[in-house]
Write a protein that holds these residues in place. Structure first.
Motif, PDB file in Angstrom:
ATOM      1  N   GLY A  44      29.706  67.290  59.344  1.00 39.78           N
ATOM      2  CA  GLY A  44      28.879  68.477  59.200  1.00 39.78           C
ATOM      3  C   GLY A  44      28.109  68.564  57.901  1.00 39.78           C
ATOM      4  N   THR A  45      28.640  67.983  56.839  1.00 42.02           N
ATOM      5  CA  THR A  45      27.979  68.103  55.534  1.00 42.02           C
ATOM      6  C   THR A  45      26.559  67.543  55.534  1.00 42.02           C
ATOM      7  OG1 THR A  45      30.117  68.060  54.427  1.00 42.02           O
ATOM      8  CG2 THR A  45      28.188  67.558  53.086  1.00 42.02           C
TER       9      THR A  45
ATOM     10  N   GLN B 228      43.080  62.389  54.906  1.00 41.09           N
ATOM     11  CA  GLN B 228      41.701  62.220  55.356  1.00 41.09           C
ATOM     12  C   GLN B 228      40.977  63.551  55.290  1.00 41.09           C
ATOM     13  OE1 GLN B 228      40.145  59.381  56.318  1.00 41.09           O
ATOM     14  NE2 GLN B 228      41.983  58.276  55.728  1.00 41.09           N
ATOM     15  N   PRO B 229      39.702  63.545  54.897  1.00 35.57           N
ATOM     16  CA  PRO B 229      38.943  64.801  54.955  1.00 35.57           C
ATOM     17  C   PRO B 229      38.749  65.237  56.398  1.00 35.57           C
ATOM     18  CG  PRO B 229      37.565  62.991  54.177  1.00 35.57           C
ATOM     19  CD  PRO B 229      38.935  62.446  54.373  1.00 35.57           C
ATOM     20  N   SER B 230      38.469  66.503  56.573  1.00 32.57           N
ATOM     21  CA  SER B 230      38.305  67.031  57.920  1.00 32.57           C
ATOM     22  C   SER B 230      37.068  66.427  58.595  1.00 32.57           C
ATOM     23  CB  SER B 230      38.181  68.549  57.880  1.00 32.57           C
ATOM     24  OG  SER B 230      36.947  68.914  57.307  1.00 32.57           O
TER      25      SER B 230
ATOM     26  N   ARG C   5      32.063  64.523  50.021  1.00 33.80           N
ATOM     27  CA  ARG C   5      32.282  64.565  51.456  1.00 33.80           C
ATOM     28  C   ARG C   5      33.429  63.652  51.893  1.00 33.80           C
ATOM     29  NH1 ARG C   5      30.444  61.694  56.131  1.00 33.80           N
ATOM     30  NH2 ARG C   5      29.770  60.029  54.771  1.00 33.80           N
ATOM     31  N   VAL C   6      33.529  62.465  51.320  1.00 36.63           N
ATOM     32  CA  VAL C   6      34.568  61.530  51.744  1.00 36.63           C
ATOM     33  C   VAL C   6      35.863  61.671  50.946  1.00 36.63           C
ATOM     34  CG1 VAL C   6      32.923  59.861  52.639  1.00 36.63           C
ATOM     35  CG2 VAL C   6      33.695  59.668  50.273  1.00 36.63           C
ATOM     36  N   MET C   7      35.837  62.495  49.913  1.00 33.84           N
ATOM     37  CA  MET C   7      37.029  62.702  49.103  1.00 33.84           C
ATOM     38  C   MET C   7      38.028  63.561  49.885  1.00 33.84           C
ATOM     39  SD  MET C   7      37.083  64.094  45.217  1.00 33.84           S
ATOM     40  CE  MET C   7      36.443  65.683  45.682  1.00 33.84           C
ATOM     41  N   ALA C   8      39.289  63.180  49.829  1.00 38.88           N
ATOM     42  CA  ALA C   8      40.304  63.948  50.559  1.00 38.88           C
ATOM     43  C   ALA C   8      40.689  65.200  49.801  1.00 38.88           C
ATOM     44  CB  ALA C   8      41.535  63.112  50.789  1.00 38.88           C
TER      45      ALA C   8
ATOM     46  N   CYS D 234      22.280  63.300  47.094  1.00 40.96           N
ATOM     47  CA  CYS D 234      22.996  63.006  48.340  1.00 40.96           C
ATOM     48  C   CYS D 234      24.209  62.117  48.067  1.00 40.96           C
ATOM     49  CB  CYS D 234      22.074  62.320  49.343  1.00 40.96           C
ATOM     50  SG  CYS D 234      21.045  63.461  50.254  1.00 40.96           S
ATOM     51  N   ALA D 235      24.074  61.185  47.131  1.00 38.21           N
ATOM     52  CA  ALA D 235      25.218  60.324  46.785  1.00 38.21           C
ATOM     53  C   ALA D 235      26.342  61.154  46.171  1.00 38.21           C
ATOM     54  CB  ALA D 235      24.778  59.226  45.822  1.00 38.21           C
ATOM     55  N   ARG D 236      25.995  62.135  45.341  1.00 33.28           N
ATOM     56  CA  ARG D 236      27.022  63.027  44.780  1.00 33.28           C
ATOM     57  C   ARG D 236      27.697  63.845  45.876  1.00 33.28           C
ATOM     58  NH1 ARG D 236      23.961  65.214  39.441  1.00 33.28           N
ATOM     59  NH2 ARG D 236      24.351  63.360  38.186  1.00 33.28           N
ATOM     60  N   ILE D 237      26.902  64.378  46.793  1.00 25.80           N
ATOM     61  CA  ILE D 237      27.470  65.149  47.896  1.00 25.80           C
ATOM     62  C   ILE D 237      28.331  64.242  48.770  1.00 25.80           C
ATOM     63  CG2 ILE D 237      26.888  66.443  49.986  1.00 25.80           C
ATOM     64  CD1 ILE D 237      24.378  67.429  48.483  1.00 25.80           C
ATOM     65  N   ASP D 238      27.888  62.994  48.953  1.00 28.68           N
ATOM     66  CA  ASP D 238      28.641  62.056  49.772  1.00 28.68           C
ATOM     67  C   ASP D 238      29.995  61.721  49.156  1.00 28.68           C
ATOM     68  OD1 ASP D 238      28.850  60.390  52.081  1.00 28.68           O
ATOM     69  OD2 ASP D 238      28.520  58.660  50.777  1.00 28.68           O
ATOM     70  N   ARG D 239      30.043  61.586  47.845  1.00 27.89           N
ATOM     71  CA  ARG D 239      31.329  61.364  47.174  1.00 27.89           C
ATOM     72  C   ARG D 239      32.284  62.524  47.450  1.00 27.89           C
ATOM     73  NH1 ARG D 239      28.884  58.965  42.227  1.00 27.89           N
ATOM     74  NH2 ARG D 239      28.394  61.108  41.817  1.00 27.89           N
TER      75      ARG D 239
END
Length: 175
Positions: A23-24, A15-17, A172-175, A165-170
């Motif tokens: 925070g992202t 899991q990502p932190s 963000r949720v990537m482990a 934002c969708a790119r950053i979100d990908r």
């Protein structure tokens, strides 16, 4: 010497932190608000409010991410960065998030065009409200026709910001 069993750690099941997950989005909105401190010289207000654009993008992209009260601290930071009267973005962003919540509870599903329309109405409301707050605080004679290009430019820029934002979100949720 590195233990050979620890050399390769599989990413599956990790899991990502919590800081990365929570925070992202906040940091990106704060960086968007901080764009106003760049030395850009213009005769009229044409710079889009990137903090607002990012807030709307995250809210419409990930509705479960934030509660409605997030408009208060992020709006305060935007007010401090932009030089608007303290409380204007706090009020406008919170009212906007409450309005988006009310719209979402009434809609069964949303399409991309509906998100763009919601964002356009929110952008017009927030920029016009910012002008009203600036006039009440003695900010001079600012007319709405002067900020019409800023509104239009911001509305047209919204799809690009949502895509980023969708790119950053990908990430963000990537482990």
């Amino acid at each position: 010497m590195i233990d050979p069993h620890l050399r390769h750690v599989p990413r599956l099941g990790r899991q990502p932190s919590a800081f990365r997950l929570n925070g992202t989005p906040v940091i990106t909105v704060m960086l968007g608000s901080a764009v106003t401190i760049l030395p850009v010289i213009a005769q009229a207000p044409v710079m889009p409010p990137f903090g607002l654009l990012l807030l709307l993008s995250w809210r419409l992209l990930r509705p479960e991410l934030w509660r409605t009260w997030i408009g208060l601290p992020l709006g305060l930071f935007d007010d401090m960065m932009s030089g608007q009267p303290i409380g204007s973005a706090m009020f406008l962003w919170t009212v906007t998030l409450i309005g988006i919540d009310a719209i979402e509870h009434r809609m069964v599903w949303r399409s991309y065009r509906q998100d763009w329309l919601i964002a356009a109405l929110a952008i017009i409301f927030c920029i016009a409200g910012g002008v009203l707050f600036a006039r009440m605080a003695g900010g001079g004679d600012i007319n709405l026709y002067l900020v019409a290009p800023q509104m239009l430019w911001t509305i047209l820029l919204f799809p690009f910001v949502v895509r980023q934002c969708a790119r950053i979100d990908r990430w963000r949720v990537m482990a």
